[in-house]
Design an enzyme around this catalytic site. Structure first.
Site, PDB file in Angstrom:
ATOM      1  N   SER A 119      -3.907   3.349  -1.732  1.00  0.00           N
ATOM      2  CA  SER A 119      -4.223   3.336  -0.244  1.00  0.00           C
ATOM      3  C   SER A 119      -5.501   4.424   0.051  1.00  0.00           C
ATOM      4  CB  SER A 119      -2.990   4.023   0.627  1.00  0.00           C
ATOM      5  OG  SER A 119      -1.791   2.829   0.434  1.00  0.00           O
ATOM      6  N   HIS A 140      -6.811  -3.740  -2.135  1.00  0.00           N
ATOM      7  CA  HIS A 140      -5.812  -3.188  -1.233  1.00  0.00           C
ATOM      8  C   HIS A 140      -5.010  -4.122  -0.189  1.00  0.00           C
ATOM      9  CE1 HIS A 140      -5.101   0.061   1.788  1.00  0.00           C
ATOM     10  NE2 HIS A 140      -3.907   0.004   1.483  1.00  0.00           N
ATOM     11  N   GLU A 152      -8.499  -5.046   1.480  1.00  0.00           N
ATOM     12  CA  GLU A 152      -9.653  -4.335   1.443  1.00  0.00           C
ATOM     13  C   GLU A 152      -9.891  -4.462  -0.121  1.00  0.00           C
ATOM     14  OE1 GLU A 152      -9.522  -0.850   4.747  1.00  0.00           O
ATOM     15  OE2 GLU A 152      -8.285  -0.432   2.901  1.00  0.00           O
ATOM     16  N   ASN A 190      -7.122   2.858   6.436  1.00  0.00           N
ATOM     17  CA  ASN A 190      -6.328   4.209   6.645  1.00  0.00           C
ATOM     18  C   ASN A 190      -7.306   5.481   7.014  1.00  0.00           C
ATOM     19  OD1 ASN A 190      -3.926   2.866   5.955  1.00  0.00           O
ATOM     20  ND2 ASN A 190      -4.279   3.386   3.717  1.00  0.00           N
TER      21      ASN A 190
HETATM   22  N1  LIG Z   1       3.676   1.297   1.640  1.00  0.00           N
HETATM   23  C1  LIG Z   1       2.722   0.539   2.321  1.00  0.00           C
HETATM   24  O1  LIG Z   1       2.515   0.434   3.605  1.00  0.00           O
HETATM   25  C2  LIG Z   1       1.454   0.596   1.304  1.00  0.00           C
HETATM   26  C3  LIG Z   1       0.400  -0.458   1.951  1.00  0.00           C
HETATM   27  C4  LIG Z   1      -0.703  -0.587   1.276  1.00  0.00           C
HETATM   28  C5  LIG Z   1      -0.790  -0.045  -0.231  1.00  0.00           C
HETATM   29  N2  LIG Z   1       0.167   1.024  -0.563  1.00  0.00           N
HETATM   30  C6  LIG Z   1       0.093   1.532  -1.939  1.00  0.00           C
HETATM   31  O2  LIG Z   1       0.835   0.641  -2.868  1.00  0.00           O
HETATM   32  C7  LIG Z   1       1.450   1.543  -3.819  1.00  0.00           C
HETATM   33  C8  LIG Z   1       2.769   1.467  -4.023  1.00  0.00           C
HETATM   34  O3  LIG Z   1       3.275   1.776  -2.656  1.00  0.00           O
HETATM   35  P1  LIG Z   1       4.827   1.171  -2.300  1.00  0.00           P
HETATM   36  O4  LIG Z   1       4.830   1.231  -0.812  1.00  0.00           O
HETATM   37  O5  LIG Z   1       5.133   0.022  -2.765  1.00  0.00           O
HETATM   38  O6  LIG Z   1       5.797   2.475  -2.755  1.00  0.00           O
HETATM   39  P2  LIG Z   1       7.320   2.307  -3.121  1.00  0.00           P
HETATM   40  O7  LIG Z   1       7.967   3.737  -3.160  1.00  0.00           O
HETATM   41  O8  LIG Z   1       8.001   1.257  -2.391  1.00  0.00           O
HETATM   42  O9  LIG Z   1       7.141   1.647  -4.883  1.00  0.00           O
HETATM   43  C9  LIG Z   1       6.541   2.857  -5.805  1.00  0.00           C
HETATM   44  C10 LIG Z   1       6.818   1.944  -7.086  1.00  0.00           C
HETATM   45  O10 LIG Z   1       6.429   3.071  -8.006  1.00  0.00           O
HETATM   46  C11 LIG Z   1       7.202   3.131  -9.082  1.00  0.00           C
HETATM   47  N3  LIG Z   1       7.042   4.417  -9.537  1.00  0.00           N
HETATM   48  C12 LIG Z   1       7.243   5.649  -9.310  1.00  0.00           C
HETATM   49  N4  LIG Z   1       6.818   6.425 -10.086  1.00  0.00           N
HETATM   50  C13 LIG Z   1       6.758   5.795 -11.281  1.00  0.00           C
HETATM   51  C14 LIG Z   1       6.136   6.427 -12.735  1.00  0.00           C
HETATM   52  N5  LIG Z   1       6.064   7.630 -12.879  1.00  0.00           N
HETATM   53  N6  LIG Z   1       5.700   5.523 -13.544  1.00  0.00           N
HETATM   54  C15 LIG Z   1       5.660   4.205 -13.134  1.00  0.00           C
HETATM   55  N7  LIG Z   1       6.144   3.733 -11.966  1.00  0.00           N
HETATM   56  C16 LIG Z   1       6.583   4.367 -10.972  1.00  0.00           C
HETATM   57  C17 LIG Z   1       8.598   2.795  -8.697  1.00  0.00           C
HETATM   58  O11 LIG Z   1       9.670   2.484  -9.476  1.00  0.00           O
HETATM   59  C18 LIG Z   1       8.380   1.811  -7.386  1.00  0.00           C
HETATM   60  O12 LIG Z   1       8.453   0.593  -7.973  1.00  0.00           O
HETATM   61  C19 LIG Z   1       0.891   3.052  -3.598  1.00  0.00           C
HETATM   62  O13 LIG Z   1      -0.305   3.197  -4.182  1.00  0.00           O
HETATM   63  C20 LIG Z   1       0.580   2.906  -2.144  1.00  0.00           C
HETATM   64  O14 LIG Z   1      -0.347   3.925  -1.589  1.00  0.00           O
HETATM   65  C21 LIG Z   1       1.094   1.026   0.269  1.00  0.00           C
END
Ligand SMILES: NC(=O)c1ccc[n+]([C@@H]2O[C@H](COP(=O)([O-])OP(=O)(O)OC[C@H]3O[C@@H](n4cnc5c(N)ncnc54)[C@H](O)[C@@H]3O)[C@@H](O)[C@H]2O)c1
Length: 284
Positions: A119, A140, A152, A190
């Site tokens: 993000s 993104h 994005e 963001n």
């Molecule tokens: N939540 C949102 O609204 C959103 C929107 C767009 C982008 N993102 C981005 O997407 C990415 C994931 O976010 P999310 O919301 O799915 O988070 P989440 O907490 O739901 O999932 C995170 C994932 O990362 C894994 N993980 C954690 N530590 C790890 C490690 N050390 N090695 C490998 N895997 C590991 C977890 O097991 C899980 O599958 C981030 O970069 C976030 O910024 C999030």
């Protein structure tokens, strides 16, 4: 480059949503989680989501089974060796992502594009972990990925035009509306959204208005589909703090400094929908 097989690393909110989006768009998807049980649970979640769509008449039975047949779940990163595009979507932590990009560069075939769903983090940092910085970019998606129109496409200084074109074509094939943005923290959405969300928490912390009144005000006064606290709970408070920290690191602007209440809630495990409780309680 034409993409047929997509690897997704991480099976959280976004990894699961991107897997569903890509499989519905006709791509073969290899979804990698650290543990096989989590990978399998994500596929079970996808089955449930698709079954609901069939019930509601939004998806045919035949299409449902085709979508499912395109998704493979694994705990072994080596299973991504033959994909054309990887979208990394693990926790918003630079060191973790760096490590994964080093492994991906070693494992995934030389022609493939390696993308991150970060993000806010600098995409160039991930590009420079690899021996193919020209083939690394940001893709993104927004939350929930199957429903949100925008993607994005983030262009780090190192990316080749062909990489950006591949990412853009993939987003279009997923039925999304891509926009291109430079590799600067927060990209477009963001950068504009998080000072607003952070300031909403500040208003609450200062006792200027209640949670419900702030959410009601922004829905009724700005025609937003949900208020800032409902949105923070949807995004995840841990992810939100990570996004604010990355924005603050880049710009040193106090608007991006996470309000203490937000950080305290993360420490208390009140992460939003995903933990059952955030600004709202989802356990009932
Ligand atoms: N939540 C949102 O609204 C959103 C929107 C767009 C982008 N993102 C981005 O997407 C990415 C994931 O976010 P999310 O919301 O799915 O988070 P989440 O907490 O739901 O999932 C995170 C994932 O990362 C894994 N993980 C954690 N530590 C790890 C490690 N050390 N090695 C490998 N895997 C590991 C977890 O097991 C899980 O599958 C981030 O970069 C976030 O910024 C999030």
């Amino acid at each position: 480059m034409s993409v047929k097989r997509v690897g997704i690393v991480g099976s959280g909110i976004m990894g699961a949503g991107i897997a569903e989006t890509a499989a519905k768009a006709g791509f073969e998807v290899v979804l990698r989680s650290r543990r096989q049980e989590t990978a399998d649970a994500t596929v079970a979640g996808l089955e449930k989501s698709l079954a609901k769509q069939v019930e509601r008449g939004k998806l045919g039975e035949e299409e449902r089974s085709q979508v499912l047949s395109r998704v493979t779940a694994t705990s072994d990163l080596s299973d991504l060796a033959e994909v054309d595009l990887v979208i990394e979507s693990v926790v918003e932590d630079l060191e973790t992502k760096r490590h994964i990009f080093r492994d991906l560069d070693r494992i995934v075939g030389p022609g493939a594009v390696l993308a991150t769903n970060t993000s806010t983090l600098p995409v160039v940092e991930l590009a420079m972990e690899t021996n193919r910085p020209e083939a690394v970019c940001g893709v993104h998606f927004f939350n929930p990925a199957p429903a949100m129109a925008l993607v994005e496409i983030v262009r780090p200084l190192t990316a080749a035009d062909e990489t950006i074109a591949t990412a853009r074509d993939f987003a279009l094939a997923c039925g999304k509306e891509p926009v291109e943005v430079k590799d600067q923290a927060g990209f477009i959405v963001n950068h504009l959204l998080f000072p607003y969300l952070n300031n909403a928490v500040r208003l609450l912390e200062q006792g200027v208005a209640s949670r419900d009144d702030i959410d009601t005000a922004m829905k009724g006064g700005c025609n937003f589909p949900m208020g800032p606290f409902a949105l923070l709970d949807l995004v995840g408070l841990d992810t939100s703090v990570a996004i604010l920290d990355a924005l603050y690191d880049e710009f040193r602007d106090p608007h991006y400094a996470a309000v203490p209440l937000l950080r305290r809630m993360v420490t208390a495990g009140q992460l939003g929908r995903k933990s059952g409780r955030g600004f709202y309680d989802y356990r009932r």
